[in-house]
Design a protein around this motif. Sequence first.
Motif, PDB file in Angstrom:
ATOM      1  N   ALA A  72      -2.219 -14.688  16.801  1.00  0.00           N
ATOM      2  CA  ALA A  72      -2.768 -13.739  17.763  1.00  0.00           C
ATOM      3  C   ALA A  72      -3.751 -12.833  17.061  1.00  0.00           C
ATOM      4  CB  ALA A  72      -1.640 -12.891  18.373  1.00  0.00           C
ATOM      5  N   LYS A  73      -4.950 -12.741  17.611  1.00  0.00           N
ATOM      6  CA  LYS A  73      -5.975 -11.923  16.980  1.00  0.00           C
ATOM      7  C   LYS A  73      -5.751 -10.466  17.354  1.00  0.00           C
ATOM      8  CE  LYS A  73     -10.893 -12.315  16.030  1.00  0.00           C
ATOM      9  NZ  LYS A  73     -12.154 -12.945  16.469  1.00  0.00           N
ATOM     10  N   ILE A  74      -5.677  -9.607  16.351  1.00  0.00           N
ATOM     11  CA  ILE A  74      -5.465  -8.189  16.590  1.00  0.00           C
ATOM     12  C   ILE A  74      -6.454  -7.403  15.770  1.00  0.00           C
ATOM     13  CG2 ILE A  74      -3.019  -8.396  17.148  1.00  0.00           C
ATOM     14  CD1 ILE A  74      -2.375  -7.674  14.311  1.00  0.00           C
ATOM     15  N   GLU A  75      -6.685  -6.161  16.171  1.00  0.00           N
ATOM     16  CA  GLU A  75      -7.608  -5.312  15.432  1.00  0.00           C
ATOM     17  C   GLU A  75      -6.838  -4.458  14.438  1.00  0.00           C
ATOM     18  OE1 GLU A  75     -10.021  -3.126  18.066  1.00  0.00           O
ATOM     19  OE2 GLU A  75     -11.113  -4.883  18.778  1.00  0.00           O
ATOM     20  N   SER A  76      -7.343  -4.383  13.229  1.00  0.00           N
ATOM     21  CA  SER A  76      -6.655  -3.639  12.182  1.00  0.00           C
ATOM     22  C   SER A  76      -7.680  -2.872  11.366  1.00  0.00           C
ATOM     23  CB  SER A  76      -5.911  -4.607  11.275  1.00  0.00           C
ATOM     24  OG  SER A  76      -5.623  -4.005  10.049  1.00  0.00           O
ATOM     25  N   PHE A 248       4.316  -9.442  28.206  1.00  0.00           N
ATOM     26  CA  PHE A 248       4.144  -8.107  28.779  1.00  0.00           C
ATOM     27  C   PHE A 248       2.761  -7.527  28.487  1.00  0.00           C
ATOM     28  CE2 PHE A 248       8.613  -8.368  29.510  1.00  0.00           C
ATOM     29  CZ  PHE A 248       8.882  -7.455  30.513  1.00  0.00           C
ATOM     30  N   SER A 249       2.335  -7.601  27.232  1.00  0.00           N
ATOM     31  CA  SER A 249       1.088  -6.939  26.844  1.00  0.00           C
ATOM     32  C   SER A 249      -0.142  -7.610  27.446  1.00  0.00           C
ATOM     33  CB  SER A 249       0.958  -6.908  25.315  1.00  0.00           C
ATOM     34  OG  SER A 249      -0.140  -6.117  24.916  1.00  0.00           O
ATOM     35  N   ASP A 250      -0.134  -8.951  27.544  1.00  0.00           N
ATOM     36  CA  ASP A 250      -1.318  -9.693  27.975  1.00  0.00           C
ATOM     37  C   ASP A 250      -1.330 -10.005  29.464  1.00  0.00           C
ATOM     38  OD1 ASP A 250      -1.700  -9.655  25.273  1.00  0.00           O
ATOM     39  OD2 ASP A 250      -1.488 -11.812  24.963  1.00  0.00           O
ATOM     40  N   THR A 313      -6.929  -6.081  34.769  1.00  0.00           N
ATOM     41  CA  THR A 313      -7.272  -4.835  34.078  1.00  0.00           C
ATOM     42  C   THR A 313      -6.315  -4.616  32.900  1.00  0.00           C
ATOM     43  OG1 THR A 313      -8.086  -3.810  36.101  1.00  0.00           O
ATOM     44  CG2 THR A 313      -7.442  -2.328  34.324  1.00  0.00           C
ATOM     45  N   GLU A 314      -6.850  -4.271  31.747  1.00  0.00           N
ATOM     46  CA  GLU A 314      -6.031  -4.041  30.561  1.00  0.00           C
ATOM     47  C   GLU A 314      -6.542  -2.800  29.840  1.00  0.00           C
ATOM     48  OE1 GLU A 314      -5.023  -4.379  26.295  1.00  0.00           O
ATOM     49  OE2 GLU A 314      -6.980  -4.307  27.255  1.00  0.00           O
ATOM     50  N   HIS A 315      -5.636  -1.938  29.415  1.00  0.00           N
ATOM     51  CA  HIS A 315      -6.025  -0.707  28.729  1.00  0.00           C
ATOM     52  C   HIS A 315      -5.866  -0.812  27.219  1.00  0.00           C
ATOM     53  CE1 HIS A 315      -5.341   2.049  32.504  1.00  0.00           C
ATOM     54  NE2 HIS A 315      -6.332   1.194  32.631  1.00  0.00           N
ATOM     55  N   LYS A 316      -4.652  -1.148  26.775  1.00  0.00           N
ATOM     56  CA  LYS A 316      -4.368  -1.202  25.339  1.00  0.00           C
ATOM     57  C   LYS A 316      -3.102  -2.007  25.121  1.00  0.00           C
ATOM     58  CE  LYS A 316      -2.176   3.395  25.524  1.00  0.00           C
ATOM     59  NZ  LYS A 316      -2.126   4.730  24.890  1.00  0.00           N
ATOM     60  N   GLU A 317      -2.760  -2.264  23.864  1.00  0.00           N
ATOM     61  CA  GLU A 317      -1.592  -3.085  23.548  1.00  0.00           C
ATOM     62  C   GLU A 317      -0.316  -2.493  24.159  1.00  0.00           C
ATOM     63  OE1 GLU A 317      -1.429  -5.959  22.289  1.00  0.00           O
ATOM     64  OE2 GLU A 317      -3.062  -6.273  20.866  1.00  0.00           O
ATOM     65  N   THR A 450       2.792   0.714  14.305  1.00  0.00           N
ATOM     66  CA  THR A 450       2.278   1.817  15.121  1.00  0.00           C
ATOM     67  C   THR A 450       1.646   1.311  16.403  1.00  0.00           C
ATOM     68  OG1 THR A 450       1.813   3.105  13.128  1.00  0.00           O
ATOM     69  CG2 THR A 450       0.710   3.795  15.143  1.00  0.00           C
ATOM     70  N   VAL A 451       0.730   0.354  16.269  1.00  0.00           N
ATOM     71  CA  VAL A 451      -0.038  -0.131  17.421  1.00  0.00           C
ATOM     72  C   VAL A 451       0.865  -0.842  18.428  1.00  0.00           C
ATOM     73  CG1 VAL A 451      -1.848  -1.743  18.139  1.00  0.00           C
ATOM     74  CG2 VAL A 451      -2.189  -0.304  16.129  1.00  0.00           C
ATOM     75  N   PHE A 452       1.768  -1.687  17.945  1.00  0.00           N
ATOM     76  CA  PHE A 452       2.552  -2.517  18.850  1.00  0.00           C
ATOM     77  C   PHE A 452       3.721  -1.777  19.496  1.00  0.00           C
ATOM     78  CE2 PHE A 452       1.530  -7.199  17.709  1.00  0.00           C
ATOM     79  CZ  PHE A 452       0.183  -6.921  17.778  1.00  0.00           C
TER      80      PHE A 452
END
Length: 533
Positions: A72-76, A248-250, A313-317, A450-452
């Motif tokens: 899964a591609k994530i931003e770091s 849930f997130s996607d 519509t998606e806001h954030k993780e 933190t992000v997840f």
Amino acid sequence: MKHSSTMKQQLQKEISLLKSLSRHEARKLGCGAIAGGCFLLLVFFLAVFSAFFGPVHDYELKLNIGTDLFLAKIESPLVQESTMKPLSESLEMENKTRKSNQPEESREAKNVTVIERKDHLQSENLNSLETKTSPNMTRTEMKEETISVCDLSQRRSDFCYIEGDIRVDRDSSTIYFVNPHAEIPSDGFWKIRPYARKTDQRAMSSVTELKVKPLMNSRDLPSCSVTHSVPVIVFSTAGYNGNLFHDFSDVIIPLFLTSHHYNEEVQFMITNGKTWWRNKYGKLLRQLSHYEIIDFDNDHRVHCFTKLRVGLTEHKEFSIDPKIKSFNGYSSMQEFRNLMMDSYSLSRRTVTQIRDGEKRKPRLLILSRNRTRKLRNVQETIKLSKKLGFEVVVADDGMTRDLSRFARIVNSCDVMMGVHGAGFTNMVFLPAGAVIIQIVPYGRLDWISTVFFARPAKDMKLKYLEYDISMEESSLIEQYPSDDPVLKDPISVHRKGWNVAAGIYLFRQDVKLNLNRFKGVLVDAKKLLHQKI
């Protein structure tokens, strides 16, 4: 000679001009020279030191889905000493620091900008037919007025909102529509993959691509096989679905954001549908729609609508930003959690505060992992927890297969703890005021924790504690010599790429807690349950 004389005269004129400058003008020239010099110095320093300020990198996160591994591609953040900050600093402090560094007017303007970008198509189109077909407008003016249909500019998800005569044709994977006011794309159609992780090529490769094609005349549309009286939302359950976090997130949270304002008067059309997925989340889906789900892949009829949304519509993780306004208003994770409570008939909306002297034991749920990032001393941890006054429940794989049953177990607990992993997604079923204890594996993984989960927990009105394990608590000390970079310099491992780092720190590592050290975290969790919510 004549040429020399002319040059002398010119030189004398320039000297005279310089002498005629007033002191004020000379001072202005001097200031300009200084400013110009400063600017050149600034450019020089930026050029020299830009290498020290790393850009944001896209990393890929391996996920277990069944027996397969997915990325899964994530931003770091760039993994450097300067950017890797431990979460011993509270998230609240982090947010205060960010706010203090930004003027109030600037923050307000920034929010307004985001608000205007999100879901502007739908809000615009709701009023479009009324405003753009005014009887006072000429035909020429009506033709010149166009309605935006698709927004492909968002960071995580593309979407289109259409009103008019709409036909969904599965055989050509095309959504046709006629609306004289709609914009016409340069290619004649838009392409869209309706899954909220659009920059992740691996995830998107399994998502069916749809065409959205405007036509000028209804006679060119395919004939209707079935006509629907309510709007439809088209989305995919491909990508990383099967991993609870990505379910849930996607999909589920974005679907809630996109559909809940319809008050169940909306129909869902799913591409790349899986029967097990619809069965697993059936109770939740029925809370969002009264209508039968249309299986895009296996239904070859032409479906006709007057309103259609493709893409979510998606806001954030794994969360919702309550500051972002969609055309239907604001949403929050609290509203989403209320939907969870209603869908699974969960009775505890808020934890009951434990008062001083009260003998009631708080329930502690331990998320047990059986493959990667296992907690090796589970039994000793249970014993310590009971000694500190907890009633302990251990969640194994068999318990988590039945989502409805497990949701009730989670909802009955006051504290959830475990090693970082998708199991923390079940926090959506916890009552507000419950405590999360996330054990972060060794290897500078605080940013991903933190992000997840840390920030989403805060958005859900849950209390959050984090325990970063030491090198001695990691099974990696059994696999690598003490002077190996894996142990001594994790950041150097991260610099080799996320696949390398995740392969070691997430998939080759188990945890054996130092219970003398971890005891303080359990004590803190009990203290939090004594506080008012």
